[in-house]
Design a protein around this motif. Structure first.
Motif, short mmCIF file in Angstrom:
data_model
loop_
_atom_site.label_atom_id
_atom_site.label_comp_id
_atom_site.label_asym_id
_atom_site.label_seq_id
_atom_site.Cartn_x
_atom_site.Cartn_y
_atom_site.Cartn_z
N GLY A 68 79.94 -40.19 -19.32
CA GLY A 68 80.72 -39.97 -20.44
C GLY A 68 81.00 -38.36 -20.34
N ALA A 69 79.98 -37.59 -20.09
CA ALA A 69 80.22 -36.18 -20.16
C ALA A 69 81.23 -35.78 -19.02
CB ALA A 69 79.02 -35.56 -20.26
N LEU A 70 81.24 -36.34 -17.97
CA LEU A 70 81.86 -35.95 -16.64
C LEU A 70 83.25 -36.68 -16.64
CD1 LEU A 70 78.92 -36.42 -14.06
CD2 LEU A 70 80.33 -34.54 -14.32
N GLY A 71 83.58 -37.60 -17.63
CA GLY A 71 84.90 -38.08 -17.82
C GLY A 71 85.40 -38.73 -16.74
N GLY A 72 84.66 -39.55 -15.78
CA GLY A 72 85.25 -40.33 -14.68
C GLY A 72 85.56 -39.10 -13.30
N ARG A 73 84.96 -38.08 -13.58
CA ARG A 73 85.21 -37.09 -12.38
C ARG A 73 84.41 -37.05 -11.65
NH1 ARG A 73 85.25 -32.09 -13.49
NH2 ARG A 73 83.97 -32.10 -15.67
N ALA A 74 83.41 -37.96 -11.56
CA ALA A 74 82.11 -38.09 -10.23
C ALA A 74 81.72 -39.42 -10.18
CB ALA A 74 80.82 -37.29 -10.80
N GLU A 75 81.55 -39.79 -9.01
CA GLU A 75 81.23 -41.11 -8.43
C GLU A 75 79.84 -41.48 -9.02
OE1 GLU A 75 83.07 -43.29 -7.05
OE2 GLU A 75 84.51 -41.86 -5.86
N GLY A 76 79.73 -42.66 -9.43
CA GLY A 76 78.43 -43.28 -10.18
C GLY A 76 77.30 -43.10 -9.18
N ASP A 77 77.36 -43.30 -7.89
CA ASP A 77 76.14 -43.19 -6.98
C ASP A 77 75.57 -41.73 -7.10
OD1 ASP A 77 76.53 -45.84 -6.37
OD2 ASP A 77 77.51 -45.56 -4.43
N THR A 78 76.73 -40.78 -6.97
CA THR A 78 76.25 -39.44 -6.92
C THR A 78 75.33 -39.10 -8.19
OG1 THR A 78 78.21 -38.77 -5.48
CG2 THR A 78 77.10 -36.91 -6.74
N VAL A 79 76.08 -39.66 -9.64
CA VAL A 79 75.29 -39.31 -10.67
C VAL A 79 73.87 -39.68 -10.80
CG1 VAL A 79 75.43 -39.41 -13.10
CG2 VAL A 79 77.52 -38.93 -11.68
N SER A 80 74.00 -41.18 -10.40
CA SER A 80 72.70 -41.66 -10.40
C SER A 80 71.65 -41.05 -9.72
CB SER A 80 72.87 -43.20 -9.97
OG SER A 80 71.65 -43.93 -9.80
N GLU A 81 71.78 -40.75 -8.32
CA GLU A 81 70.79 -39.90 -7.50
C GLU A 81 70.75 -38.73 -8.04
OE1 GLU A 81 70.68 -38.07 -3.08
OE2 GLU A 81 72.42 -39.07 -3.75
N LEU A 82 71.43 -37.97 -8.38
CA LEU A 82 70.99 -36.67 -9.06
C LEU A 82 70.22 -36.81 -10.29
CD1 LEU A 82 74.23 -34.62 -8.65
CD2 LEU A 82 71.94 -34.22 -7.51
N LEU A 83 70.51 -37.84 -11.33
CA LEU A 83 69.56 -37.97 -12.42
C LEU A 83 68.56 -38.52 -12.28
CD1 LEU A 83 69.67 -38.36 -15.70
CD2 LEU A 83 70.59 -40.77 -15.36
N ARG A 84 68.20 -39.30 -11.45
CA ARG A 84 66.67 -40.04 -10.83
C ARG A 84 66.00 -38.67 -10.48
NH1 ARG A 84 66.23 -45.13 -10.30
NH2 ARG A 84 68.28 -46.56 -10.44
N GLU A 85 66.52 -37.72 -9.70
CA GLU A 85 65.84 -36.58 -9.29
C GLU A 85 65.23 -35.78 -10.53
OE1 GLU A 85 68.24 -34.11 -6.47
OE2 GLU A 85 68.19 -35.82 -5.02
N GLU A 86 66.17 -35.52 -11.52
CA GLU A 86 65.98 -34.54 -12.45
C GLU A 86 65.04 -35.51 -13.40
OE1 GLU A 86 66.64 -31.60 -13.12
OE2 GLU A 86 67.83 -31.48 -11.27
N ILE A 87 64.90 -36.74 -13.44
CA ILE A 87 63.80 -37.25 -14.37
C ILE A 87 62.40 -37.43 -13.72
CG2 ILE A 87 63.08 -39.51 -15.21
CD1 ILE A 87 66.01 -40.30 -15.70
N GLN A 88 62.33 -37.56 -12.51
CA GLN A 88 61.26 -37.38 -11.70
C GLN A 88 60.79 -36.02 -11.74
OE1 GLN A 88 62.60 -38.83 -7.79
NE2 GLN A 88 62.48 -41.08 -8.41
N LYS A 89 61.48 -35.18 -11.72
CA LYS A 89 60.86 -33.56 -11.61
C LYS A 89 60.01 -33.43 -13.24
CE LYS A 89 64.50 -31.15 -9.17
NZ LYS A 89 65.54 -30.33 -9.35
N ARG A 90 60.37 -34.48 -14.28
CA ARG A 90 60.03 -34.05 -15.41
C ARG A 90 58.67 -35.11 -15.78
NH1 ARG A 90 64.56 -31.74 -15.48
NH2 ARG A 90 65.14 -29.96 -16.57
N THR A 91 58.49 -36.02 -14.85
CA THR A 91 57.47 -37.02 -15.40
C THR A 91 56.29 -36.90 -14.25
OG1 THR A 91 58.90 -38.60 -14.28
CG2 THR A 91 59.01 -38.44 -16.54
#
Length: 669
Positions: free
Chosen positions: A646-669
């Motif tokens: 929603g924040a990106l407003g459709g300006r990024a591919e879902g696969d790219t966002v998914s990969e980066l989000l998983r990385e950031e969550i894993q860094k904090r757990t």
């Protein structure tokens, strides 16, 4: 509204019949508009127009002519017996040929090529030379009073699960004018449709069940669409069905719009003919007959005036009845006409199709002469007509059933089946006389059984239109030269069924999606997008599912032609727009036809975000939800993924966002 007038015909067939025992025989006539650049006998475009955009109009009266042998067609004569004015809406593209003020031009070559392609798909043998004929049509649907038609091929065949169905003939003809509305004096037509090339495919009477009729129509429809050169949409294809049963008669059912209804339509016609045969047998047992029309206006006159000087002097007596329909019809000199139907009691009101009775058949014929319908004693007293008026009506036509009814009533029995029925119409003198004669003719036909006729389909039932046309309506067209045909130059296209198989094998499409695309209107767009480098599944989902969703949201997707789609896909393959942003881009293009895809993408902020920008957004979302991430770990992924997209407003591919989000969550757990 009289007793037998308008009716609801929107019920599906629910009758069970043994079609083999009944001797069902059926055939199809498929009429399909061709998607050519120009009309069949002139250079006008084949695009449809809205009636309100007409630029001028003119009026005509049409009359039947005799064939070369001096014969007259019964259907044309009956049509012409009703004097009507035909008004035609013309447009800025309407030419003198369409107005019948100039002879037709040579037959369109593109239409010839398409129809030869269709002939090849149907395994038909073309004629050596196509001769154009004139077919008399005086219902106003052609300004000339006839339709031009040419036999192109014969002797073909299609296969169905219930056996082969032969194709008798393949005709190329001009489409009729589009019927706009009934007017006070006749019918209004629009000329945008007149002259569009139309192919007519007639099967042999090889169809023996309603299900086979539907399957055969679907097969022919698939072959036609496989050419890629037929028009699509409501009204561009029509099916006529010819149906008969043993001891019945050939009946042509015209104007079937939906393939899904063909089986119900055939089933209802079989039931109608079976019921008419049962009525015939009952009438024969009763020794039924039909009397002569009688003027019964006095039945509804003021009794105090029936013998007045005004009445005997020829002036109409004052109307005295509780029936508003009759009162309105007789006011100002109208007449009530009735006929004795000996032995018809209980049968005129017998249902022969859903919500249609034998009396409705009588009314169909009567309404051809300007009356609203008929009254009959199987439904009276009712509609404001009293029992006393019914008795007087019977007495007036010599239906001496009053004593019979009194006798049956005193003995506790129901009225005798042998009782007479009475049918009546009320209208201006001329219309009433013609309408009651039509009822007489149809009642006499009921004694004989099932009449041959042409009927108009209303959802899944039908109503009388006119007699079956005969050979007398055809004669040569002398203004158009014949055309030599050569099928050896024709290349047959890939069938839609073959496309489905290929899409599954080559593009790994889901079977349902493959069929949806192959049979859809944007099949060629899909193939062009794939050739352009778009992922096949994404291309298929976009031209089918995404377009459907946009239309449901009120987006004017009809503004999107193939070129604009392909330009949008080009931005996608270039990485300038994301998969997620593609629907928004298409919506923007549809709503802003003047913008280029690049301009629309920039205006809507749909440019593709770089990896660093995407990472910044993901980090911001994760940090904002740090407590949830610490507590739930990867369990928070789904909610945060939606927030990131929603924040990106459709300006990024879902696969790219998914990969980066998983990385950031894993860094904090």
């Amino acid at each position: 509204m009289s007793a037998e007038s308008d009716h609801d015909s929107g019920h599906d067939a629910d009758h069970e019949h043994d079609y083999e025992e009944l001797g069902l025989v059926a055939g199809l006539e498929i009429h399909q508009q061709l998607d050519t650049d120009t009309k069949l006998f002139c250079g006008c475009p084949t695009d449809r127009r809205e009636p309100e955009n007409s630029t001028h109009r003119f009026r005509r009266y049409l009359h039947p002519t005799r064939s070369e042998l001096g014969e007259s067609d019964d259907a044309a004569l009956e049509e012409a017996s009703v004097e009507r004015e035909f008004e035609y809406l013309a447009f800025d593209s309407t030419c003198l040929v369409e107005a019948d003020d100039e002879p037709p031009h040579r037959i369109d070559r593109e239409a010839i090529d398409v129809v030869l392609e269709i002939a090849a798909l149907l395994d038909m043998t073309p004629v050596d030379r196509a001769h154009v004929m004139r077919k008399i049509v005086v219902d106003g649907s052609n300004t000339s009073g006839f339709q031009r038609s040419a036999l192109v091929a014969g002797d073909g065949e299609i296969t169905t699960s219930e056996g082969a169905v032969g194709i008798e003939d393949l005709m190329l003809e001009e489409e009729s004018a589009g019927r706009v509305e009934e007017t006070g004096s006749g019918v209004r037509y629009a000329l945008d449709r007149l002259g569009i090339p139309l192919v007519e495919i007639g099967t042999r009477p090889d169809i023996t069940s309603p299900a086979q009729a539907k399957e055969a129509a679907e097969r022919i429809g698939m072959l036609l669409r496989s050419t890629g050169t037929v028009k699509r949409g409501l009204g561009t294809i029509r099916q006529d069905v010819n149906v008969s049963i043993e001891e019945g008669a050939r009946v042509e059912l015209k104007g079937v719009q939906s393939l899904d209804d063909i089986d119900d339509i055939v089933e209802n016609e079989v039931h109608r003919q079976a019921e008419l045969l049962a009525i015939r047998d009952a009438l024969a047992e009763r020794g039924a007959s039909v009397g002569d029309p009688v003027d019964v206006t006095e039945v509804f006159a003021d009794s105090a005036e029936r013998s007045s000087a005004d009445h005997t002097s020829g002036r109409s007596p004052r109307v005295d009845t509780d029936s508003g329909v009759i009162e309105d019809a007789l006011a100002g000199g109208g007449r009530a006409m009735a006929v004795r139907l000996e032995g018809f009691a209980g049968l005129v009101g017998r249902e022969i199709q859903p919500d249609r009775r034998l009396g409705t058949e009588f009314a169909d014929h009567a309404k051809r002469h300007g009356v609203g319908g008929i009254f009959h004693t199987d439904e009276l007293p009712a509609y404001g007509v009293t029992e006393a008026e019914v008795d007087a009506l019977r007495e007036a036509v010599g239906a001496d059933s009053e004593a019979l009814r009194a006798s049956d009533s005193s003995s506790g029995q129901s009225p005798r089946e042998e009782d007479d029925a009475v049918a009546m119409v009320a209208a201006d003198p001329e219309s009433a006389a013609a309408a009651i004669e039509a009822v007489v003719e149809r009642a006499r036909a009921a004694i004989a059984g099932v009449p041959e006729e042409t009927r108009g389909v209303q959802e899944t039932t039908s109503e009388y239109l006119r007699p079956l046309p005969g050979a007398a309506r055809m004669y040569p067209e002398t203004d158009v030269p014949p055309v030599d045909l050569d099928i050896e130059e024709v290349e047959t296209p890939e069938l839609l069924t073959e496309k489905v198989d290929r899409y599954e094998a080559e593009h790994d499409l889901d079977p349902g999606l493959a069929e949806q695309v192959a049979y859809g209107r944007r099949m060629s767009l899909f193939e062009a997008a794939v050739e352009q480098g778009v992922d096949p599944t994404l291309a298929a989902q976009t031209v089918e599912s995404t377009v459907t969703e946009l239309r449901r949201d009120g987006v004017p997707v009809e503004e999107l032609d193939d070129e604009r789609f392909l330009d949008a896909f080009a931005l996608l393959t270039a990485g300038e727009v994301t998969t997620e942003g593609l629907p928004d881009l298409l919506a923007a293009l549809a709503e802003n036809p003047d913008l280029s895809p690049a301009e629309a993408a920039e205006r809507e902020g749909l440019g593709s975000a770089g990896n660093e920008e995407v990472r910044e957004v993901v980090v911001e979302v994760v940090e904002r939800n740090a407590d949830q991430v610490e507590t739930e770990g990867m369990g928070a992924f789904s909610g945060l993924m939606g927030e990131c997209m929603g924040a990106l407003g459709g300006r990024a591919e879902g696969d790219t966002v998914s990969e980066l989000l998983r990385e950031e969550i894993q860094k904090r757990t």
